[in-house]
Scaffold this motif. Sequence first.
Motif, PDB file in Angstrom:
ATOM      1  N   MET A  34      94.088 -84.858  82.874  1.00  0.00           N
ATOM      2  CA  MET A  34      94.712 -83.968  81.901  1.00  0.00           C
ATOM      3  C   MET A  34      93.697 -83.734  80.785  1.00  0.00           C
ATOM      4  O   MET A  34      92.826 -84.584  80.538  1.00  0.00           O
ATOM      5  N   GLY A  35      93.821 -82.604  80.127  1.00  0.00           N
ATOM      6  CA  GLY A  35      92.845 -82.340  79.083  1.00  0.00           C
ATOM      7  C   GLY A  35      93.265 -81.242  78.132  1.00  0.00           C
ATOM      8  O   GLY A  35      94.283 -80.563  78.350  1.00  0.00           O
ATOM      9  N   TRP A  36      92.484 -81.105  77.099  1.00  0.00           N
ATOM     10  CA  TRP A  36      92.673 -80.061  76.101  1.00  0.00           C
ATOM     11  C   TRP A  36      91.393 -79.233  76.008  1.00  0.00           C
ATOM     12  O   TRP A  36      90.297 -79.792  75.932  1.00  0.00           O
ATOM     13  N   TYR A  37      91.574 -77.929  75.991  1.00  0.00           N
ATOM     14  CA  TYR A  37      90.491 -76.982  75.792  1.00  0.00           C
ATOM     15  C   TYR A  37      90.840 -76.139  74.570  1.00  0.00           C
ATOM     16  O   TYR A  37      91.981 -76.106  74.135  1.00  0.00           O
ATOM     17  N   ARG A  38      89.847 -75.455  74.063  1.00  0.00           N
ATOM     18  CA  ARG A  38      90.121 -74.518  72.976  1.00  0.00           C
ATOM     19  C   ARG A  38      89.234 -73.292  73.093  1.00  0.00           C
ATOM     20  O   ARG A  38      88.150 -73.345  73.673  1.00  0.00           O
ATOM     21  N   GLN A  39      89.739 -72.213  72.528  1.00  0.00           N
ATOM     22  CA  GLN A  39      88.977 -70.970  72.532  1.00  0.00           C
ATOM     23  C   GLN A  39      89.116 -70.303  71.180  1.00  0.00           C
ATOM     24  O   GLN A  39      90.221 -69.929  70.765  1.00  0.00           O
ATOM     25  N   ALA A  40      87.990 -70.183  70.495  1.00  0.00           N
ATOM     26  CA  ALA A  40      87.946 -69.496  69.210  1.00  0.00           C
ATOM     27  C   ALA A  40      87.631 -68.024  69.449  1.00  0.00           C
ATOM     28  O   ALA A  40      87.060 -67.664  70.476  1.00  0.00           O
ATOM     29  N   PRO A  41      87.991 -67.157  68.507  1.00  0.00           N
ATOM     30  CA  PRO A  41      87.721 -65.721  68.664  1.00  0.00           C
ATOM     31  C   PRO A  41      86.244 -65.455  68.932  1.00  0.00           C
ATOM     32  O   PRO A  41      85.370 -65.961  68.223  1.00  0.00           O
ATOM     33  N   GLY A  42      85.981 -64.684  69.968  1.00  0.00           N
ATOM     34  CA  GLY A  42      84.616 -64.325  70.295  1.00  0.00           C
ATOM     35  C   GLY A  42      83.807 -65.400  70.985  1.00  0.00           C
ATOM     36  O   GLY A  42      82.609 -65.218  71.220  1.00  0.00           O
ATOM     37  N   LYS A  43      84.457 -66.516  71.309  1.00  0.00           N
ATOM     38  CA  LYS A  43      83.746 -67.621  71.960  1.00  0.00           C
ATOM     39  C   LYS A  43      84.385 -67.948  73.302  1.00  0.00           C
ATOM     40  O   LYS A  43      85.522 -67.582  73.573  1.00  0.00           O
ATOM     41  N   GLU A  44      83.637 -68.669  74.128  1.00  0.00           N
ATOM     42  CA  GLU A  44      84.164 -69.092  75.408  1.00  0.00           C
ATOM     43  C   GLU A  44      85.075 -70.305  75.240  1.00  0.00           C
ATOM     44  O   GLU A  44      84.954 -71.061  74.280  1.00  0.00           O
ATOM     45  N   ARG A  45      85.955 -70.472  76.214  1.00  0.00           N
ATOM     46  CA  ARG A  45      86.817 -71.642  76.209  1.00  0.00           C
ATOM     47  C   ARG A  45      85.967 -72.887  76.444  1.00  0.00           C
ATOM     48  O   ARG A  45      85.085 -72.899  77.316  1.00  0.00           O
TER      49      ARG A  45
END
Length: 115
Positions: A34-45
């Motif tokens: 299991m995991g957590w990812y994030r994606q900021a505007p204009g950036k890759e996940r």
Amino acid sequence: QVQLVESGGGLVQPGGSLRLSCAASGRIFSIKDMGWYRQAPGKERELVAGITSGGHTNYAGSVKGRFTISRDNAKNTVYLQMNSLNPEDTAVYYCNAVVNQYYYWGQGTQVTVSS
């Protein structure tokens, strides 16, 4: 059908804390990583943190020492405790899990760090 549902996002001031939760539901026979990812505007996940079924964890360098991932196997839930948040942590956070040998994603929860 398996679903991952995240909760706990929101607006927090720099230096503050948030705790994200992600619960898996449906016809579940096994959950591995299991995991957590994030994606900021204009950036890759990007991967934030991961945890195996045995409890082994890994973290992105940018969050190590500030974020803690954990899981409750009885509740099919993974958590992300985020401390000392800064504006660079602003992103949509996604939960990911290998359920019944298939990858599933949550719908995402917005985390905004701003004064």
